[in-house]
Scaffold this motif. Structure first.
Motif, PDB file in Angstrom:
ATOM      1  N   SER A 149     -49.380   4.386  -7.060  1.00  7.55           N
ATOM      2  CA  SER A 149     -48.272   5.338  -6.933  1.00  7.55           C
ATOM      3  C   SER A 149     -47.496   5.421  -8.232  1.00  7.55           C
ATOM      4  O   SER A 149     -47.632   4.572  -9.114  1.00  7.55           O
ATOM      5  CB  SER A 149     -47.339   4.943  -5.775  1.00  7.55           C
ATOM      6  N   ILE A 150     -46.675   6.456  -8.329  1.00 11.05           N
ATOM      7  CA  ILE A 150     -45.857   6.705  -9.522  1.00 11.05           C
ATOM      8  C   ILE A 150     -44.449   7.080  -9.079  1.00 11.05           C
ATOM      9  O   ILE A 150     -44.277   7.799  -8.097  1.00 11.05           O
ATOM     10  CB  ILE A 150     -46.467   7.845 -10.381  1.00 11.05           C
ATOM     11  N   ALA A 151     -43.454   6.549  -9.780  1.00 10.68           N
ATOM     12  CA  ALA A 151     -42.065   6.945  -9.551  1.00 10.68           C
ATOM     13  C   ALA A 151     -41.479   7.388 -10.885  1.00 10.68           C
ATOM     14  O   ALA A 151     -41.433   6.606 -11.837  1.00 10.68           O
ATOM     15  CB  ALA A 151     -41.257   5.782  -8.976  1.00 10.68           C
ATOM     16  N   VAL A 152     -41.063   8.624 -10.953  1.00 12.85           N
ATOM     17  CA  VAL A 152     -40.508   9.186 -12.185  1.00 12.85           C
ATOM     18  C   VAL A 152     -38.994   9.166 -12.113  1.00 12.85           C
ATOM     19  O   VAL A 152     -38.388   9.803 -11.244  1.00 12.85           O
ATOM     20  CB  VAL A 152     -41.018  10.625 -12.408  1.00 12.85           C
ATOM     21  N   LEU A 153     -38.372   8.407 -13.031  1.00 13.32           N
ATOM     22  CA  LEU A 153     -36.919   8.314 -13.108  1.00 13.32           C
ATOM     23  C   LEU A 153     -36.348   9.338 -14.076  1.00 13.32           C
ATOM     24  O   LEU A 153     -35.341   9.985 -13.798  1.00 13.32           O
ATOM     25  CB  LEU A 153     -36.476   6.922 -13.567  1.00 13.32           C
ATOM     26  N   MET A 154     -36.982   9.428 -15.256  1.00 13.41           N
ATOM     27  CA  MET A 154     -36.472  10.277 -16.326  1.00 13.41           C
ATOM     28  C   MET A 154     -37.564  11.258 -16.744  1.00 13.41           C
ATOM     29  O   MET A 154     -38.395  10.944 -17.597  1.00 13.41           O
ATOM     30  CB  MET A 154     -36.028   9.418 -17.508  1.00 13.41           C
ATOM     31  N   PRO A 155     -37.593  12.431 -16.132  1.00 14.22           N
ATOM     32  CA  PRO A 155     -38.662  13.398 -16.415  1.00 14.22           C
ATOM     33  C   PRO A 155     -38.770  13.763 -17.892  1.00 14.22           C
ATOM     34  O   PRO A 155     -39.866  14.083 -18.366  1.00 14.22           O
ATOM     35  CB  PRO A 155     -38.261  14.611 -15.569  1.00 14.22           C
TER      36      PRO A 155
ATOM     37  N   LYS B  37     -36.089  17.053 -10.642  1.00 14.17           N
ATOM     38  CA  LYS B  37     -37.397  16.913 -11.292  1.00 14.17           C
ATOM     39  C   LYS B  37     -37.928  15.480 -11.218  1.00 14.17           C
ATOM     40  O   LYS B  37     -39.076  15.222 -11.568  1.00 14.17           O
ATOM     41  CB  LYS B  37     -37.310  17.353 -12.755  1.00 14.17           C
ATOM     42  N   ALA B  38     -37.102  14.539 -10.766  1.00 22.48           N
ATOM     43  CA  ALA B  38     -37.555  13.173 -10.538  1.00 22.48           C
ATOM     44  C   ALA B  38     -38.287  13.123  -9.197  1.00 22.48           C
ATOM     45  O   ALA B  38     -37.950  13.869  -8.274  1.00 22.48           O
ATOM     46  CB  ALA B  38     -36.373  12.212 -10.547  1.00 22.48           C
ATOM     47  N   PHE B  39     -39.280  12.250  -9.086  1.00 25.91           N
ATOM     48  CA  PHE B  39     -40.065  12.226  -7.851  1.00 25.91           C
ATOM     49  C   PHE B  39     -40.843  10.911  -7.732  1.00 25.91           C
ATOM     50  O   PHE B  39     -40.953  10.142  -8.681  1.00 25.91           O
ATOM     51  CB  PHE B  39     -41.050  13.398  -7.818  1.00 25.91           C
ATOM     52  N   VAL B  40     -41.362  10.681  -6.533  1.00 22.60           N
ATOM     53  CA  VAL B  40     -42.307   9.599  -6.288  1.00 22.60           C
ATOM     54  C   VAL B  40     -43.562  10.229  -5.697  1.00 22.60           C
ATOM     55  O   VAL B  40     -43.485  11.217  -4.964  1.00 22.60           O
ATOM     56  CB  VAL B  40     -41.724   8.526  -5.336  1.00 22.60           C
ATOM     57  N   ARG B  41     -44.740   9.643  -6.058  1.00 20.87           N
ATOM     58  CA  ARG B  41     -45.992  10.273  -5.639  1.00 20.87           C
ATOM     59  C   ARG B  41     -47.058   9.210  -5.371  1.00 20.87           C
ATOM     60  O   ARG B  41     -47.199   8.248  -6.134  1.00 20.87           O
ATOM     61  CB  ARG B  41     -46.482  11.224  -6.725  1.00 20.87           C
TER      62      ARG B  41
ATOM     63  N   GLY C 269     -40.472   7.237 -18.950  1.00 17.27           N
ATOM     64  CA  GLY C 269     -39.485   7.478 -17.891  1.00 17.27           C
ATOM     65  C   GLY C 269     -40.018   7.300 -16.491  1.00 17.27           C
ATOM     66  O   GLY C 269     -39.551   7.966 -15.561  1.00 17.27           O
ATOM     67  N   PHE C 270     -41.006   6.390 -16.315  1.00 22.84           N
ATOM     68  CA  PHE C 270     -41.593   6.228 -14.990  1.00 22.84           C
ATOM     69  C   PHE C 270     -42.142   4.819 -14.798  1.00 22.84           C
ATOM     70  O   PHE C 270     -42.328   4.070 -15.758  1.00 22.84           O
ATOM     71  CB  PHE C 270     -42.720   7.256 -14.770  1.00 22.84           C
TER      72      PHE C 270
END
Length: 427
Positions: free
Chosen positions: A252-258, A241-245, A302-303
């Motif tokens: 941009s966004i990077a999610v470490l802890m959804p 469920k973690a991602f980069v977009r 978390g991002f």
């Protein structure tokens, strides 16, 4: 723009320097290209310059730099925020050298031309020498176009720049979520650690949504934290469920802890035991629900959000960069807290910030070492490209054009350089 900069910027050279999956090493050290970047990017688009909490009262001001140009950010008596060139209209001297303060106006130390908080020219001494020559209304401090979003103050030298909210675009919902870490209180800035590193500004911009480096570069920090925290902050490596977009416009966004994307949504997980003493203290004043909300916010969201060209909202702090020269960049790591919130919790937030971002922290020094190594290494093999192709084989494009990939992929860097190309091509 300098002649040398004009000579460098043509479309064919652009595509050779920044392709979809790689960039030329000269992107980091070509001085003519750097001069063009100042003109075409930093002096043309929106640049984050301050936070409204730094200017709570009429007369409050801070000074800052956009590229090489000094500016003043001031709140006037009507509480309107102005961003002005810090340059007297007479002989060009700066009219303010203090980093922050409160004033009724600004007086040039050279010939005492005085200006209001909105930049208007109020008075000049021995005015008889200017009768019929100067109209005070014609010579205010030059105001930049100014706008704000969620307390973040942006400015642009370009008065024809698109509306700020249009520029932020797909990043706005993430900025909204970032500001929820006030736990019901407004966000305020609580201090900054400012430093310079010997490297190009784009190296730092690449870093914010680059999670691939985290378990490698930050080994020393990971060794310094407790096992419970270690498990939380490294879970993104195996979390589907973690991602980069890419969010468009270079953001941009990077999610470490959804599970910490939206702090208003409590999943009921136990609070870290390291905060037990703080929890006991907070419960003396706050309800169990509010106490839990405050403690959950201590690590921030978390991002990481990367806002082109100079701002990062990184979990629990704000980072602003300024290009100083082609091979030098200034970085401000800005801590944040709850305005009106419990001081005990704000102190804990500051300790967490210092542990990673502070001058004696375990995180920023390692990042800086990596950035400077990239800068030094780019001079070797000038024909060998810098790769930003990780995850192109698994990138997904949504209907709105946003591209999403694994949390460790380099989608954010590709978004950065797509916007870089777009702006550098503009006449």
């Amino acid at each position: 723009m300098s002649t040398s900069a004009t000579q460098v910027i043509d479309c064919s050279a652009l595509y050779q320097r920044a392709e979809a999956d790689r960039i030329a090493p000269s992107m980091y050290y070509d001085p003519a290209l750097f001069e063009a970047e100042l003109q075409k990017i930093f002096y043309k688009t929106w640049v984050c310059i301050a936070h409204e909490s730094e200017l709570p009262n009429p007369g409050d001001f801070v000074t800052a730099m956009i590229g090489r140009q000094p500016v003043i950010v001031a709140r006037d008596k009507d509480r309107i925020v102005h961003v002005m060139e810090n340059r007297c209209r007479h002989r060009g001297a700066t009219v303010c050298e203090e980093h922050r303060g409160n004033a009724k106006g600004f007086v040039c130390p050279y010939h005492s031309w005085s200006y209001g908080l909105d930049g208007s020219l109020r008075a000049l001494p021995y005015g008889d020498g200017y009768e019929g020559i100067v109209e005070k209304s014609d010579l205010p401090l030059v105001n930049l176009k100014t706008s704000s979003y969620q307390g973040l103050i942006f400015a642009s030298f370009n008065h024809d720049v698109e509306p700020l909210e249009d520029f932020l675009g797909g990043a706005k919902p993430w900025i909204d979520l970032f500001m929820k870490q006030g736990a019901g209180f407004p966000i305020k800035t609580t201090g900054a650690h400012k430093f310079r590193f010997k490297g190009n500004w784009k190296i730092q911009v690449e870093n914010t949504t680059d999670l691939y480096h985290f378990p490698v570069v930050h080994k020393s920090w990971l060794k310094s934290i407790d096992e419970e925290t270690h498990k939380i902050v490294t879970s993104f490596m195996d979390n589907d469920k973690a991602f980069v977009r890419g969010l468009g416009n270079g953001h941009s966004i990077a999610v470490l802890m959804p599970e910490l994307i939206d702090l208003d949504q409590d999943n009921g997980d136990p609070l870290p035991t390291r905060f037990n003493a703080l929890i006991e203290e907070l419960l003396k004043t706050y309800s169990p629900e509010q106490t839990r909300r405050i403690v959950r916010s201590l690590f921030g969201v978390g991002f990481n959000v990367n806002l082109f060209p100079n701002l990062a909202l990184s979990m629990a702090f704000i980072r602003v960069l300024r290009p100083v020269s082609v091979e030098e960049t200034e970085v401000s790591q800005i801590s944040i807290g709850m305005d009106g919130g419990p001081e005990a919790a704000n102190r804990e937030r500051m300790r967490i910030h210092e542990h990673f971002q502070g001058p004696f922290g375990f995180g920023s020094p390692d990042d800086t070492e990596a950035w400077e190594r990239v800068q030094r290494g780019s001079h070797a093999g000038p024909d060998i490209p810098i790769l930003v192709n990780r995850g192109m084989n698994r990138e997904r494009t949504s209907d709105n054009g946003e591209k999403t990939a694994h949390s460790t992929d380099e989608t954010g860097m590709r978004e950065l350089y797509a916007m870089w190309r777009k702006m550098m091509e503009q006449e």
